[in-house]
Design a protein around this motif. Structure first.
Motif, PDB file in Angstrom:
ATOM      1  N   GLY A 101      51.190  39.202  37.519  1.00 33.80           N
ATOM      2  CA  GLY A 101      49.924  39.882  37.727  1.00 33.80           C
ATOM      3  C   GLY A 101      49.975  41.387  37.627  1.00 33.80           C
ATOM      4  N   CYS A 102      51.175  41.965  37.546  1.00 35.02           N
ATOM      5  CA  CYS A 102      51.302  43.426  37.606  1.00 35.02           C
ATOM      6  C   CYS A 102      51.430  44.076  36.238  1.00 35.02           C
ATOM      7  CB  CYS A 102      52.491  43.804  38.486  1.00 35.02           C
ATOM      8  SG  CYS A 102      52.276  43.269  40.202  1.00 35.02           S
ATOM      9  N   ARG A 124      50.121  36.883  34.936  1.00 30.87           N
ATOM     10  CA  ARG A 124      49.337  36.639  36.142  1.00 30.87           C
ATOM     11  C   ARG A 124      49.281  35.137  36.372  1.00 30.87           C
ATOM     12  NH1 ARG A 124      43.211  38.203  34.090  1.00 30.87           N
ATOM     13  NH2 ARG A 124      43.461  37.650  31.892  1.00 30.87           N
ATOM     14  N   ASN A 172      41.806  34.957  36.569  1.00 30.76           N
ATOM     15  CA  ASN A 172      42.453  34.610  35.307  1.00 30.76           C
ATOM     16  C   ASN A 172      41.459  33.806  34.470  1.00 30.76           C
ATOM     17  OD1 ASN A 172      43.535  31.485  35.125  1.00 30.76           O
ATOM     18  ND2 ASN A 172      43.379  32.166  37.264  1.00 30.76           N
TER      19      ASN A 172
END
Length: 286
Positions: A14-15, A39, A69
């Motif tokens: 997710g980063c 993610r 998402n």
């Protein structure tokens, strides 16, 4: 020991966004050869939680993003092909509300070109609030890993991502490994609250001492199990702390919000032979 080992630095789930956001800051080689954890992908699209989703606090951030998402089908059609073309080694993070959903995700991703492995999110700080499968005991996470492992090729890694719970992490790691996990990722966000009292998860340097203790405990109890440390990795010193504690590799997450070049710098500093055109601190000082 497992034959699978990651590079020294991975992008935490997710980063790195979809990868497109990170690529300009990933160094001369871009995403080529980078272990990129996506993610968390769910079967159906999720819009995520209400704002504000992220608040900076001393030593880190509290977030409640809600796992936004596009859903599996859209991910397979758009995000995955782009990451593969960019040369990333794609590890898809998956999350589900039932063991059946985890198994379905694993089965369908096993047939998708370019999926190098899976990271199974079984350590979310608020799985009930997120509508995910509730993991109260180590055997719950092990059951999910077993369901995923049955549907995913044995020659590709399945990573179990656990929260840094000092009292249960060794038991959880052992259970997941026995169920088929190739490696353990230690350092999901820890349960916390926003200033207004809403539930969230704390991540960043504030959780590093806890995650470090968990990594050391797992390495001492299960020395042949590859363990990936995550939580507050922001520079060479913090990365080396995890490696000294017994981690095989580290994941970079929150630091990318402040400095999106963090992954590129750490890849060069930890393995300069792979990125010779990026100077290390010692070369810059010479």
């Amino acid at each position: 020991m497992s034959a699978w080992l990651p590079g020294p630095v991975l992008v935490a789930a997710g980063c790195g966004g979809t990868g497109r956001e990170l690529e300009p800051y990933a160094g001369p080689a871009g995403l080529e050869g980078l272990d990129f954890v996506t993610r968390s992908i769910t079967l159906d699209a999720r819009q995520g939680g209400p704002g504000p989703r992220l608040v900076e606090v001393p030593g880190g951030v509290v977030n409640a993003v809600g796992l936004p998402n596009p859903g599996l089908e859209h991910f397979l059609a758009t995000e995955l092909p782009w990451l593969v073309r960019a040369g990333a080694r794609v590890i898809v993070s998956i999350a589900g509300s039932t063991m059946g959903e985890y198994a379905d995700l694993a089965r369908r991703l096993s047939r998708a070109p370019g999926v190098a492995g899976l990271e199974v999110n079984v350590g979310a700080p608020d799985e009930v609030g997120l509508g995910l499968f509730e993991v109260r005991e180590p055997y719950h996470s092990a059951s999910v890993i077993a369901a995923v492992r049955r549907e995913f090729p044995a020659d590709r890694p399945v990573l179990a991502k656990l929260r840094p719970d000092v009292s249960r992490v060794v038991e959880g790691a052992r259970s997941c490994h026995e169920a088929g996990a190739t490696a353990i990722v230690i350092g999901n966000a820890v349960p916390a609250a926003f200033p207004d009292g809403r539930a969230g998860g704390l991540s960043g340097p504030a959780i590093a001492p806890i995650a470090l203790r968990c990594v050391a405990a797992v390495h001492q109890a299960l020395p042949d199990l590859p363990t990936i440390g995550c939580g507050g990795v922001r520079d060479l010193a913090s990365a080396r702390s995890y490696l000294t504690a017994g981690a095989t590799a580290v994941q970079v997450g929150t630091a990318l919000l402040h400095d999106p070049t963090t992954v590129a710098r750490l890849r060069a500093e930890l393995d300069p032979t792979r990125h010779p055109s990026t100077p290390t601190p010692s070369e810059e000082d010479a």
